[in-house]
Design an enzyme around this catalytic site. Sequence first.
Site, PDB file in Angstrom:
ATOM      1  N   PRO B 129     -10.306   5.903  -6.911  1.00 23.71           N
ATOM      2  CA  PRO B 129     -10.875   4.671  -6.339  1.00 23.71           C
ATOM      3  C   PRO B 129     -10.124   4.220  -5.092  1.00 23.71           C
ATOM      4  O   PRO B 129     -10.737   3.773  -4.119  1.00 23.71           O
ATOM      5  CB  PRO B 129     -10.716   3.652  -7.477  1.00 23.71           C
ATOM      6  N   TYR B 130      -8.801   4.353  -5.126  1.00 21.19           N
ATOM      7  CA  TYR B 130      -8.002   4.002  -3.938  1.00 21.19           C
ATOM      8  C   TYR B 130      -8.370   4.896  -2.760  1.00 21.19           C
ATOM      9  O   TYR B 130      -8.546   4.427  -1.627  1.00 21.19           O
ATOM     10  CB  TYR B 130      -6.509   4.136  -4.282  1.00 21.19           C
ATOM     11  N   MET B 131      -8.527   6.179  -3.015  1.00 22.94           N
ATOM     12  CA  MET B 131      -8.882   7.114  -1.944  1.00 22.94           C
ATOM     13  C   MET B 131     -10.265   6.792  -1.366  1.00 22.94           C
ATOM     14  O   MET B 131     -10.485   6.885  -0.158  1.00 22.94           O
ATOM     15  CB  MET B 131      -8.839   8.563  -2.453  1.00 22.94           C
ATOM     16  N   LYS B 134      -9.835   3.809   0.949  1.00 24.50           N
ATOM     17  CA  LYS B 134      -9.205   4.198   2.219  1.00 24.50           C
ATOM     18  C   LYS B 134     -10.184   5.009   3.077  1.00 24.50           C
ATOM     19  O   LYS B 134     -10.274   4.830   4.287  1.00 24.50           O
ATOM     20  CB  LYS B 134      -7.921   5.001   1.974  1.00 24.50           C
TER      21      LYS B 134
END
Lengths: 215, 215
Positions: B129-131, B134
């Site tokens: 999810p972070y990727m 970003k």
Amino acid sequence: MNVVVIGANGQIGKHLVNQLQAHEQHEVTAMVRKEGQKKELEDRGIHAVLADLEGSISDLETVVKGADAVVFTAGSGGHTGPDKTLLIDLDGAVKSIEAAKKANVNRFVMVSAFQAHNRDSWADSPIKPYMVAKHFADDTLMQSGLDYTIVRPGGLQNEPGIGKILAGENLDRGNIPREDVAATIVEVLEAQNTYQKGFDLIAGESTISEAVKKI
Amino acid sequence: MNVVVIGANGQIGKHLVNQLQAHEQHEVTAMVRKEGQKKELEDRGIHAVLADLEGSISDLETVVKGADAVVFTAGSGGHTGPDKTLLIDLDGAVKSIEAAKKANVNRFVMVSAFQAHNRDSWADSPIKPYMVAKHFADDTLMQSGLDYTIVRPGGLQNEPGIGKILAGENLDRGNIPREDVAATIVEVLEAQNTYQKGFDLIAGESTISEAVKKI
């Protein structure tokens, strides 16, 4: 039209698949995630395929290849965990858009959220992460070059449809039965006046056919 | 250059603010979220402003107005809750980009994540999810029309910087001290050969100046 419904097991998706299946001018392919869902659909004579929005773009490309239109109605509103919001409502949507582009399926109908285009309207919303995800998925679709329509329904209800709606770029908040959202999507599919547009959608006083003509 | 650092209280941000403050050719404005952080910076003679990435675009526009460059290094990696991932790493970044555009600040350096541009590399990542967040923030920046550079550091370390890096479009995974990430950002700021580019960044064998020239 041969229409692929992504999120066919969702609450709007189920109505939509049934309505498309019953429609004289459309064929439907229901994309679902679980074998049991696929079997249940096939038992009712509905063409179903297995695929996962957390999978690859090329898997999704295989699903949509040869279709005339894609409807994205996956996701479960603002109440799933926010990791899934990112992975399904945003990334799953964008991968579906990419897959449609790669497969040269130009018509794409997105089921979005009420006022998702208007950041000011959800600055203090309790489901702001969900709104952010829908906002950016819609933004990506608008820049995709596809013939898109973005449908932004108000509060979703399980009541039977009344067949009367109000559609417009910026509406005051209201509710709408999921069955009528599905019927609006069916009406929108071939309505070229709705290409490259998004609209809020609530219950209203016009027939769906009349309201869609005026979008 | 007058440089606004968004995320000045972060681990890279702190190094960056100190390095810019010490730099002869730059002035720094440190954007922080809490009064205590602001006071601590001001006590050290650093210009600081209060603003919140969850606030409005116009607040951010006020912060960046008159600056020559914005560096976005807010966010806390893959280990905050995913709601904050959406609100800060994605929406906060995009609002900062919008604010820079509105304020006519054309230079924008984004601190992204290793291989964020390459979806295949994080298909099975535990911080997917972070990727995704970003990835889409970077995508928005690439389409913004700003003179952007996207810095995608590998595994971040707290060790003192060694001043030697490897920068390239697609590198094998490696680590890098945060202090060297900050020094690379300082080097990149005025390096026009890095405009409209993104690069992976790990510790290496070239001086930062040499490595940046070759980007």
